[in-house]
Write a protein that holds these residues in place. Structure first.
Motif, PDB file in Angstrom:
ATOM      1  N   LYS A  81      73.974  -9.575 -16.470  1.00 29.36           N
ATOM      2  CA  LYS A  81      72.746  -9.127 -17.146  1.00 29.36           C
ATOM      3  C   LYS A  81      72.997  -8.904 -18.634  1.00 29.36           C
ATOM      4  CE  LYS A  81      70.280  -7.018 -13.255  1.00 29.36           C
ATOM      5  NZ  LYS A  81      69.797  -5.755 -12.657  1.00 29.36           N
ATOM      6  N   LEU A  82      74.178  -8.360 -18.965  1.00 27.15           N
ATOM      7  CA  LEU A  82      74.541  -8.177 -20.374  1.00 27.15           C
ATOM      8  C   LEU A  82      74.695  -9.530 -21.073  1.00 27.15           C
ATOM      9  CD1 LEU A  82      77.221  -5.348 -20.006  1.00 27.15           C
ATOM     10  CD2 LEU A  82      74.923  -5.101 -20.931  1.00 27.15           C
ATOM     11  N   VAL A  83      75.313 -10.498 -20.368  1.00 23.28           N
ATOM     12  CA  VAL A  83      75.459 -11.849 -20.915  1.00 23.28           C
ATOM     13  C   VAL A  83      74.091 -12.475 -21.149  1.00 23.28           C
ATOM     14  CG1 VAL A  83      76.323 -14.171 -20.448  1.00 23.28           C
ATOM     15  CG2 VAL A  83      77.726 -12.195 -19.874  1.00 23.28           C
ATOM     16  N   ALA A  84      73.164 -12.261 -20.199  1.00 23.11           N
ATOM     17  CA  ALA A  84      71.812 -12.815 -20.321  1.00 23.11           C
ATOM     18  C   ALA A  84      71.075 -12.228 -21.528  1.00 23.11           C
ATOM     19  CB  ALA A  84      71.026 -12.548 -19.043  1.00 23.11           C
TER      20      ALA A  84
ATOM     21  N   ALA B 158      69.053 -13.166 -26.960  1.00 18.16           N
ATOM     22  CA  ALA B 158      69.026 -12.776 -28.379  1.00 18.16           C
ATOM     23  C   ALA B 158      69.347 -13.957 -29.297  1.00 18.16           C
ATOM     24  CB  ALA B 158      70.018 -11.642 -28.624  1.00 18.16           C
ATOM     25  N   PHE B 159      70.183 -14.895 -28.813  1.00 21.65           N
ATOM     26  CA  PHE B 159      70.556 -16.052 -29.620  1.00 21.65           C
ATOM     27  C   PHE B 159      69.770 -17.296 -29.226  1.00 21.65           C
ATOM     28  CE2 PHE B 159      74.016 -13.249 -30.592  1.00 21.65           C
ATOM     29  CZ  PHE B 159      74.376 -13.592 -31.889  1.00 21.65           C
ATOM     30  N   ASN B 160      68.580 -17.087 -28.647  1.00 20.29           N
ATOM     31  CA  ASN B 160      67.621 -18.164 -28.388  1.00 20.29           C
ATOM     32  C   ASN B 160      68.111 -19.185 -27.364  1.00 20.29           C
ATOM     33  OD1 ASN B 160      65.129 -19.335 -28.687  1.00 20.29           O
ATOM     34  ND2 ASN B 160      65.631 -20.439 -30.557  1.00 20.29           N
ATOM     35  N   TYR B 161      68.686 -18.673 -26.260  1.00 17.43           N
ATOM     36  CA  TYR B 161      69.043 -19.471 -25.083  1.00 17.43           C
ATOM     37  C   TYR B 161      69.983 -20.642 -25.374  1.00 17.43           C
ATOM     38  CZ  TYR B 161      64.761 -16.981 -23.839  1.00 17.43           C
ATOM     39  OH  TYR B 161      63.810 -16.009 -23.664  1.00 17.43           O
TER      40      TYR B 161
ATOM     41  N   ALA C 233      81.170 -23.566 -18.376  1.00 17.61           N
ATOM     42  CA  ALA C 233      80.546 -24.100 -17.165  1.00 17.61           C
ATOM     43  C   ALA C 233      79.982 -22.975 -16.304  1.00 17.61           C
ATOM     44  CB  ALA C 233      81.557 -24.923 -16.376  1.00 17.61           C
ATOM     45  N   GLN C 234      80.724 -21.870 -16.206  1.00 15.28           N
ATOM     46  CA  GLN C 234      80.257 -20.710 -15.428  1.00 15.28           C
ATOM     47  C   GLN C 234      79.010 -20.100 -16.068  1.00 15.28           C
ATOM     48  OE1 GLN C 234      80.657 -19.321 -12.452  1.00 15.28           O
ATOM     49  NE2 GLN C 234      82.171 -17.694 -12.608  1.00 15.28           N
ATOM     50  N   LEU C 235      78.997 -20.027 -17.392  1.00 14.99           N
ATOM     51  CA  LEU C 235      77.821 -19.508 -18.098  1.00 14.99           C
ATOM     52  C   LEU C 235      76.591 -20.356 -17.804  1.00 14.99           C
ATOM     53  CD1 LEU C 235      79.456 -18.706 -21.558  1.00 14.99           C
ATOM     54  CD2 LEU C 235      78.508 -17.024 -19.982  1.00 14.99           C
TER      55      LEU C 235
END
Length: 394
Positions: A75-78, A83-86, A123-125
Motif C-alpha cells: 500500500k505504501l508502494v502504491a 504520487a509519481f503518476n503511475y 517485475a514484482q512491482l
C-alpha cells in the motif's frame, strides 16, 4: 527409448532394489544404467523417490509460497506509485531509491519498510500494481492541418539518427478541443529534447503561427542547453515564415517529418500523452483564464518530470537478420543525463539553478500541488456545457 519407458523400467525395479543386498543393489544399478543410458547418480536419486503419476501430481495440493512483502508495505508502494503518476516497474525502482527522505517524510515509512521497498524487483512491482485503479482517459479529435508555404525549402528529418548530445529537439501541438473542433480553444505546444528527454509545454488560445513562435520565445529561456536542430510535423502552425525566421535568428536547423508518418516524430508523440494528456485529459479548455492556469501547471509539471522522474533512452538500434536489436540506457532523470553530459552547448548557470532546485524541492509535495491544480482546472472546465458529454461518457 522414451522417457516414460525409462521411468516404467525404474519403477518396476524399485522394490527389488531396496530389498537387495549391497552387492545386489550394485548389480541392479549397473543393469539399469546400461539399459536406460542413465548415469549412476541419476538412477540412485530417482529410485529414492516415490513414482507419482501425472494425474496424482495434479491432485496434490500445491505448496503456497510465503509472501516476502506484506499488503501494508505494498500500500505504501502504491502511494509512491500514484504520487509519481503511475510509472512502470523499471522506472519506479530508481524513483524509490532516489527519494528516500521525501518518501519517509510524506508517507511515514520506517527504515525497515523503506529497505524492503528498495529490495522489490521491477517485475514484482509490475505484477503487484497492475490490477490497481488508475485514471483512464478517452481520445479526442485530430487537429493537424497541412502547411504548404515553405514546405519545399524545409528538409526532411532522418528518424534513424540517434543524437549523442543535447540540442536535437522536437515540438508538436496538442489540442484541447474536447469532442468538438468548432470555435476557439486552447492548444499546448509540447517541446522535448531527444538526448535528455527534457520536456516542457506552453499553452495558448487559438491556433496561429504567431502564437506558436511566441510560445517558443517563452520556452527557450528555460532550457539548460542550446537548441541546434528543431523538428516538427507538417502542420500550418509550423511550416510558415514566422517559424522559419525564428529558427534563422537562433541559428537552428529546422526539419520536418514526412507526411502521414507519425513515427518520424515519435519522441514528441509519446510525450504528448505522458506530459500533456495524462496531466490535463481530453476536456475542452476555451478561456484565457484556463490557459493561464495551464501554463502555471505546466511549469510545475516540467520541474517534476525533468528533475525527479527517470526515463529510458534508446542508445543504439541495428538489424540482425530479421530482428532489430535495441540497446536501452538505464533509467535516469533528464537532469541526471544533463549533469553527466560533457557537451559544450549546456548553459551552466541554468544547470546549477536546476541542481539546487532538485536539492531543495520535495517531489511528493510538488506532486500533491500538481494534483490540486489539475483538480481545480477540471472543476472549472466541467462547468462548461461543452464538456458535459465527455464527463458523462467517462
Amino acid at each position: 527409448m522414451k522417457k516414460e519407458t525409462k521411468m516404467e523400467i525404474l519403477k518396476s525395479q524399485q522394490d527389488a532394489y531396496f530389498k537387495a543386498s549391497k552387492k545386489g543393489k550394485g548389480r541392479i544399478l549397473n543393469e539399469l544404467c546400461k539399459l536406460c543410458h542413465l548415469t549412476r547418480k541419476h538412477v540412485i536419486k530417482r529410485l529414492a523417490k516415490p513414482f507419482v503419476s501425472a494425474f496424482d501430481k495434479k491432485c496434490l495440493p500445491k505448496k503456497k509460497r510465503r509472501l516476502k512483502y506484506s499488503q501494508a508495505l505494498l500500500k505504501l508502494v502504491a502511494q509512491v506509485w500514484k504520487a509519481f503518476n503511475y510509472p512502470c516497474g523499471p522506472k519506479l525502482e530508481p524513483i524509490i531509491k532516489d527519494n528516500e527522505s521525501s518518501i519517509k517524510k510524506n508517507f511515514l515509512v520506517s527504515d525497515k519498510d523503506y529497505s524492503l521497498m528498495c529490495q522489490i524487483s521491477p517485475a514484482q512491482l509490475d505484477r503487484r500494481l497492475k490490477n490497481l485503479d488508475r485514471d483512464n482517459k478517452k481520445k479526442a479529435a485530430c487537429c493537424t492541418r497541412p502547411g504548404r508555404h515553405l514546405k519545399v525549402t524545409i528538409p526532411l528529418v532522418d528518424p534513424t539518427i540517434i543524437p549523442k548530445k543535447p540540442g536535437s529537439c522536437s515540438m508538436d501541438l496538442v489540442a484541447h478541443c474536447g469532442d468538438n473542433l468548432s470555435g476557439n480553444f486552447a492548444y499546448s505546444l509540447n517541446f522535448t529534447d531527444h538526448f535528455l528527454g527534457w520536456t516542457t509545454a506552453q499553452a495558448f488560445l487559438g491556433k496561429s503561427q504567431i502564437n506558436t513562435s511566441n510560445a517558443l520565445d517563452v520556452i527557450f529561456p528555460t532550457l539548460p542547453f542550446k537548441v541546434n536542430n528543431l523538428n516538427s510535423d507538417n502542420g500550418s502552425e509550423f511550416i510558415n515564415a514566422h517559424l522559419a525566421k525564428f529558427c534563422k535568428l537562433h541559428y537552428i536547423r529546422f526539419t520536418r517529418s514526412r507526411e502521414y508518418k507519425k513515427n518520424d516524430n515519435a519522441r514528441i508523440e509519446q510525450k504528448n500523452f505522458t506530459h500533456v494528456r495524462k496531466l490535463v485529459g481530453y476536456l475542452r479548455y476555451d478561456s484565457q483564464y484556463l490557459v493561464s492556469l495551464l501554463n502555471k501547471l505546466y511549469a510545475d509539471a516540467a520541474m517534476f518530470q525533468n528533475l525527479f522522474v527517470p526515463q529510458s533512452k534508446l542508445i543504439s538500434k541495428k538489424r540482425v537478420g530479421s530482428k532489430i536489436v535495441k540497446k536501452i540506457d538505464l533509467y535516469k532523470t533528464p537532469l541526471q543525463r544533463l549533469q553527466l553530459s560533457k557537451s559544450t552547448n549546456i548553459n551552466q548557470l541554468l544547470l546549477a539553478k536546476y541542481t539546487s532546485l532538485h536539492d531543495s524541492i520535495d517531489p511528493i509535495e510538488l506532486s500533491a500541488s500538481i494534483d490540486t491544480q489539475v483538480n481545480y482546472i477540471t472543476k472549472i472546465a466541467s462547468k462548461f456545457k461543452a464538456n458535459a458529454k465527455i464527463l458523462k461518457a467517462a
